[in-house]
Structure formats: structure tokens, C-alpha cells
Design an enzyme around this catalytic site. Structure first.
Site, PDB file in Angstrom:
ATOM      1  CD  GLU A   1      -5.867   0.000   3.343  1.00  0.00           C
ATOM      2  OE1 GLU A   1      -6.083  -0.675   2.645  1.00  0.00           O
ATOM      3  OE2 GLU A   1      -5.522  -0.855   4.103  1.00  0.00           O
TER       4      GLU A   1
ATOM      5  NE  ARG B   1      -3.836  -2.566   0.030  1.00  0.00           N
ATOM      6  CZ  ARG B   1      -3.418  -3.300  -0.236  1.00  0.00           C
ATOM      7  NH1 ARG B   1      -2.493  -3.847  -1.067  1.00  0.00           N
ATOM      8  NH2 ARG B   1      -4.142  -4.795  -0.287  1.00  0.00           N
TER       9      ARG B   1
ATOM     10  CB  SER C   1      -9.034  -1.391   4.772  1.00  0.00           C
ATOM     11  OG  SER C   1     -10.205  -2.261   4.026  1.00  0.00           O
TER      12      SER C   1
END
Length: 312
Positions: A304, A185, A234
């Protein structure tokens, strides 16, 4: 098009002045509300919101803009908290001119504003397998290329060939996948750089089989995630050796609230705006969860969701 007369921007700051003869072919809006453009439906304004007509328009804009003015790209706003005081500088939103996807052989040439659903559907129609997971990423090409978005065991780094970017200086470059320094990520793309297009490569497949895999992914998401709520996707990255949702659940945070924000009871790595949450409620709830997980397990969760702008 020139900027509007000088007024006060977000957080009480004067808006940036691009220059006396600053002309754009796209749309340039002063003090533009961002809440309608993000999934949480909360947050303040952008001092300037720029929706370029094409890549040349964007490049010229950035080249002319004072280098001290911050620039941020906005896609679908699905994994983003815009703080209540708004975003200083310029927010760039790539619209319809950047939302095209063209299949050629086993490659897909995509605009930075194209959604993951459009990319995967175009791939299906062309018999290109391997990018079905993009169906489940609620964002645009520009966003998931920058952040190495992924789901269901695959990530952008697995299918990206190259991407076209415009740097904060206005310079245009084409980068290969190896130039992004991808990790989980994360990429090393410079601050202020905007992904305006990308090329993905898949493998040959049967459209019916590709559709079946997309249906499976869609059903799995529907069953496990609060997709019909005002959420941001998320919230926390999965720590090494752990699932973020399981740590949140074990710390007793399922259903936890703060103001109008709530930890989803359906999937506790999702935060919800139950109706009237401020961005401060949502971000504060996330910090409450991080503190409880740290106390319960010793694991420090990493956000995130991107959090931008200034507090009110």
C-alpha cells in the site's frame, strides 16, 4: 527564476533543464533533500523540488518542462518510501497556497495541499457530517483523492464530487468522481497528473456529534497504531477476505527487524524507522515480510505504501 547552473543530480544523473527562460513564481530547488519531508525520515534527494505559487504557476511549469522529465506529486509524505538514490526529475509539493478549505452548504471546496484533519475540522464547524473519517488519513487532499484513501469503513469515493487536476502536459481539467475509475486504494488518474483541488459532499449533522465521532476515531488510532514513531502508515493492502496485519502476525513477523527498520509490535502492518534506518532497510524488511507471509499462508501481500526513486 532560472534553474541553478548544471550540476550532478540524484543517482549521478544531470538534472533536467526546463529551458533557458524558465521562470516560476514559486520555489524551485535543485537536489532538495526529501527525508525531512516524509514520515519515515529516510531517503535521497529530488533532482528538482517545485513548490508552485498557485495553479497557473504549476500549469505553466509543466507546459514548459521537457515532456521526458518525470513528475511526481508529494503531499505529507506519510505513506511513502523515498529510495536512497533519490527521485529523478521533478517533485511537486503543494504548500500553503493549496491548503485552504471552504464550506458552503453541505459541500467542502478544498485545495490539494489541505490535510485530512483540516477538511474534517472545517466540516465539523459547518455542521457537515460524513467526512469524519478523513481525520484519520495522515495525508493531503491530493494524495487521498489519487489513491482513494479511506479508513473506518469509508473511502474518498464515498464523498468526492469532483476534483481539479493539472495533467503532465500542463492542461487543466475538472473530473467527476466517476472519472477516477476508483477501486480499493487505487484510481486511474494518469501518471504525472496532480490533484490541485477537490469538492466533497457530506450531510447535515450536529457539530457536537461530529466532534464525538472524530474523537472516537482519534482514540481508536492512538490505541492501535504507532502514531508517535517514524512510520509510513499501513504498509500492505488488505487482501480479499483477510486483514494484512493478521497475516503478518501469523507469519511470525511482529517485531522483525532489518538494519534500523522494524515491524511494529503495536500494529504489525506498520514498519518503523527505529532511528537510523535507510530506505533500503525499510523496503527490504517489507519484502522479507511479504516472503514470510507467502510461505506461511500462500497469500501474496500487495504494497500500500508507495515506493519511489532509485536504489543507491
Amino acid at each position: 527564476m532560472r534553474p541553478a547552473p548544471s550540476t550532478t543530480g540524484c543517482a549521478g544523473r544531470p538534472p533536467p533543464r526546463p529551458g533557458e527562460d524558465f521562470a516560476v513564481r514559486g520555489k524551485l530547488t535543485l537536489n532538495a533533500p526529501l527525508a525531512p519531508l516524509v514520515w519515515f525520515k529516510s531517503g535521497g534527494t529530488a533532482q528538482w523540488l517545485f513548490e508552485p505559487a498557485d495553479t497557473d504557476d504549476l500549469s505553466d511549469f509543466l507546459r514548459t518542462l521537457d515532456p521526458e522529465v518525470p513528475v511526481m506529486a508529494l503531499g505529507l509524505g506519510s505513506n511513502l518510501i523515498v529510495r536512497d538514490g533519490g527521485v529523478p526529475g521533478v517533485v511537486v509539493r503543494l504548500g500553503k497556497p493549496f491548503a485552504k478549505v471552504v464550506a458552503d452548504g453541505l459541500t467542502l471546496t478544498c485545495g490539494g495541499g489541505a490535510s485530512g484533519i483540516l477538511v474534517s475540522s472545517t466540516a465539523r464547524d459547518a455542521g457537515i457530517a460524513g467526512v469524519e473519517f478523513l481525520r484519520s488519513i495522515p495525508g493531503t487532499v491530493g494524495g487521498f483523492v489519487r489513491m482513494n484513501g479511506g479508513a473506518y469503513g469509508k473511502e474518498t469515493a464515498d464523498v468526492l464530487v469532483s476534483a481539479d487536476i493539472v495533467l503532465r502536459s500542463g492542461e487543466r481539467r475538472t473530473l467527476g468522481v466517476e472519472d477516477f475509475g476508483y477501486t480499493y486504494r487505487h484510481s486511474t488518474l494518469p501518471e504525472g497528473a496532480i490533484v490541485v483541488g477537490a469538492t466533497f459532499r457530506g450531510q447535515a449533522g450536529e457539530p457536537a456529534a461530529i466532534q464525538a465521532e472524530m474523537d472516537r476515531i482519534a482514540a481508536a488510532r492512538e490505541a492501535s497504531q504507532p502514531l508517535r514513531s517514524k512510520t509510513g502508515g499501513s504498509t500492505f493492502k488488505n487482501p480479499q477476505g483477510h486483514k494484512a496485519w493478521a497475516l503478518v502476525d501469523a507469519a511470525g513477523c511482529r517485531g522483525l527487524t532489518r538494519g534500523g527498520a522494524q515491524v511494529s509490535e503495536k500494529h504489525c502492518n506498520f514498519l518503523l524507522n527505529t532511528g537510523d534506518a535507510t530506505s533500503a532497510d525499510i523496503e527490504g524488511l517489507g519484502e522479507d515480510v511479504r516472503a514470510r507471509v507467502k510461505a506461511a499462508s500462500g497469500v501474496e501481500l500487495e504494497w500500500e505504501i508507495q515506493r519511489v526513486g532509485v536504489a543507491k
